[in-house]
Design a protein around this motif. Sequence first.
Motif, PDB file in Angstrom:
ATOM      1  N   ASN A 250     122.946 -37.975  72.620  1.00 24.64           N
ATOM      2  CA  ASN A 250     122.205 -37.149  73.567  1.00 24.64           C
ATOM      3  C   ASN A 250     120.722 -37.485  73.496  1.00 24.64           C
ATOM      4  O   ASN A 250     120.169 -37.651  72.401  1.00 24.64           O
ATOM      5  CB  ASN A 250     122.405 -35.671  73.257  1.00 24.64           C
ATOM      6  CG  ASN A 250     123.822 -35.214  73.521  1.00 24.64           C
ATOM      7  OD1 ASN A 250     124.314 -35.315  74.634  1.00 24.64           O
ATOM      8  ND2 ASN A 250     124.481 -34.704  72.490  1.00 24.64           N
ATOM      9  N   ALA A 251     120.074 -37.558  74.654  1.00 23.47           N
ATOM     10  CA  ALA A 251     118.672 -37.955  74.708  1.00 23.47           C
ATOM     11  C   ALA A 251     117.882 -37.044  75.626  1.00 23.47           C
ATOM     12  O   ALA A 251     118.420 -36.438  76.555  1.00 23.47           O
ATOM     13  CB  ALA A 251     118.545 -39.404  75.187  1.00 23.47           C
ATOM     14  N   THR A 252     116.572 -36.973  75.350  1.00 22.87           N
ATOM     15  CA  THR A 252     115.628 -36.208  76.165  1.00 22.87           C
ATOM     16  C   THR A 252     114.512 -37.141  76.621  1.00 22.87           C
ATOM     17  O   THR A 252     113.935 -37.855  75.797  1.00 22.87           O
ATOM     18  CB  THR A 252     115.041 -35.040  75.361  1.00 22.87           C
ATOM     19  OG1 THR A 252     116.091 -34.135  75.011  1.00 22.87           O
ATOM     20  CG2 THR A 252     113.995 -34.289  76.172  1.00 22.87           C
ATOM     21  N   PRO A 253     114.190 -37.161  77.916  1.00 20.91           N
ATOM     22  CA  PRO A 253     113.074 -37.997  78.382  1.00 20.91           C
ATOM     23  C   PRO A 253     111.740 -37.486  77.830  1.00 20.91           C
ATOM     24  O   PRO A 253     111.485 -36.279  77.816  1.00 20.91           O
ATOM     25  CB  PRO A 253     113.115 -37.828  79.905  1.00 20.91           C
ATOM     26  CG  PRO A 253     114.480 -37.313  80.211  1.00 20.91           C
ATOM     27  CD  PRO A 253     114.876 -36.491  79.032  1.00 20.91           C
ATOM     28  N   ARG A 254     110.897 -38.412  77.394  1.00 19.85           N
ATOM     29  CA  ARG A 254     109.556 -38.065  76.941  1.00 19.85           C
ATOM     30  C   ARG A 254     108.485 -38.635  77.874  1.00 19.85           C
ATOM     31  O   ARG A 254     107.319 -38.308  77.724  1.00 19.85           O
ATOM     32  CB  ARG A 254     109.338 -38.557  75.509  1.00 19.85           C
ATOM     33  CG  ARG A 254     110.215 -37.866  74.484  1.00 19.85           C
ATOM     34  CD  ARG A 254     110.023 -36.373  74.498  1.00 19.85           C
ATOM     35  NE  ARG A 254     110.905 -35.665  73.561  1.00 19.85           N
ATOM     36  CZ  ARG A 254     111.302 -34.422  73.711  1.00 19.85           C
ATOM     37  NH1 ARG A 254     110.890 -33.723  74.770  1.00 19.85           N
ATOM     38  NH2 ARG A 254     112.076 -33.858  72.821  1.00 19.85           N
ATOM     39  N   SER A 255     108.899 -39.467  78.810  1.00 26.50           N
ATOM     40  CA  SER A 255     108.004 -39.905  79.881  1.00 26.50           C
ATOM     41  C   SER A 255     108.878 -40.218  81.086  1.00 26.50           C
ATOM     42  O   SER A 255     109.963 -40.784  80.937  1.00 26.50           O
ATOM     43  CB  SER A 255     107.186 -41.127  79.462  1.00 26.50           C
ATOM     44  OG  SER A 255     108.024 -42.227  79.187  1.00 26.50           O
ATOM     45  N   PRO A 256     108.471 -39.822  82.305  1.00 25.32           N
ATOM     46  CA  PRO A 256     109.286 -40.059  83.495  1.00 25.32           C
ATOM     47  C   PRO A 256     109.139 -41.487  83.987  1.00 25.32           C
ATOM     48  O   PRO A 256     108.291 -42.250  83.509  1.00 25.32           O
ATOM     49  CB  PRO A 256     108.698 -39.068  84.501  1.00 25.32           C
ATOM     50  CG  PRO A 256     107.250 -38.977  84.109  1.00 25.32           C
ATOM     51  CD  PRO A 256     107.231 -39.109  82.599  1.00 25.32           C
ATOM     52  N   GLY A 257     109.956 -41.840  84.948  1.00 27.18           N
ATOM     53  CA  GLY A 257     109.855 -43.167  85.535  1.00 27.18           C
ATOM     54  C   GLY A 257     111.177 -43.624  86.116  1.00 27.18           C
ATOM     55  O   GLY A 257     112.116 -42.831  86.251  1.00 27.18           O
ATOM     56  N   THR A 258     111.253 -44.900  86.417  1.00 27.68           N
ATOM     57  CA  THR A 258     112.443 -45.495  87.025  1.00 27.68           C
ATOM     58  C   THR A 258     113.080 -46.473  86.043  1.00 27.68           C
ATOM     59  O   THR A 258     112.384 -47.250  85.391  1.00 27.68           O
ATOM     60  CB  THR A 258     112.082 -46.241  88.319  1.00 27.68           C
ATOM     61  OG1 THR A 258     111.431 -45.335  89.214  1.00 27.68           O
ATOM     62  CG2 THR A 258     113.318 -46.808  88.986  1.00 27.68           C
ATOM     63  N   ILE A 259     114.400 -46.404  85.921  1.00 31.93           N
ATOM     64  CA  ILE A 259     115.115 -47.412  85.150  1.00 31.93           C
ATOM     65  C   ILE A 259     116.123 -48.096  86.062  1.00 31.93           C
ATOM     66  O   ILE A 259     116.633 -47.496  87.013  1.00 31.93           O
ATOM     67  CB  ILE A 259     115.808 -46.820  83.907  1.00 31.93           C
ATOM     68  CG1 ILE A 259     116.759 -45.687  84.282  1.00 31.93           C
ATOM     69  CG2 ILE A 259     114.793 -46.329  82.900  1.00 31.93           C
ATOM     70  CD1 ILE A 259     117.508 -45.119  83.100  1.00 31.93           C
TER      71      ILE A 259
END
Length: 280
Positions: A250-259
């Motif tokens: 399980n992961a939490t984003p720490r910076s937004p963006g596009t992958i």
Amino acid sequence: MTAAPLTVSSLHIYPVKSCAGIALDKAEVLPRGLQHDRRWMVVDASGRFITQRDYPRMALIAVELTATGLRLHAPEAGSVDVVVPLGSRVPVSVWKSDLTLPVADDGVNAWLSAFLGQPCRLVHLPDSMTRAVTSARRRDGDEVSLADGFPILVATMASLTNLNARLEKPLPMNRFRPNIVIEGAGAWEEDTWHEVQIGGVRLELMKPCTRCNLTQVEQASGAEDGKEPIRTLRKFRFSQAEAGVLFGVNATPRSPGTIKQGDVLEILSRQPAPELLLRA
């Protein structure tokens, strides 16, 4: 000899919790997860969320994103268009979260109820509402969509290959319903990742994902398919601390963006792997 890079092999969203997923070439990563991921949820007459754990036929409900909401398709049931609801709200619960969410119109709910064989309704989590992560392994302000516990699930192809080598019948990755699948890692290497970066997106890996009988549902048929993979995972991936068997992180984003598919994953920091109790 330079090691092969770790890359994104596939991306997936599940707009309606526990219904069929959508594969993407690229995805926007927001604080609560991939854009459009698990923003809708089916609830029973009491407002409690329902999933493939009890209604495996939910796997057969295909979801299409539209300009005004969704289109749902199911075998022998045709399709129904869903407009993002703006009117009446109903109290609902998903695990430890109690929310009051906008509910879809009566025609949509009648279509779902007929297909699943019980009274149910479809609700939506709007951008204006926040659902806090309830796990003790969170930071203040962490939020999540209508996913079970965390915004994103990361899995690796190597771990699936390792598991499949132990099974009589190999299973596809869709049994585990990940958001981001990584190629090039060693089997179970994701256990040790703490912070990673994909393009400009930084993820913090919060905890290993404990798996349940939903992984025993064959996604193509919407039927339970024996005791695998849980039976085999119990033999070598059981964690007493997590009180269950583990696959994915399980992961939490720490910076937004596009992958995007093909993006390189960079490991920024590592952590100890979970202690596993090997069971005969």
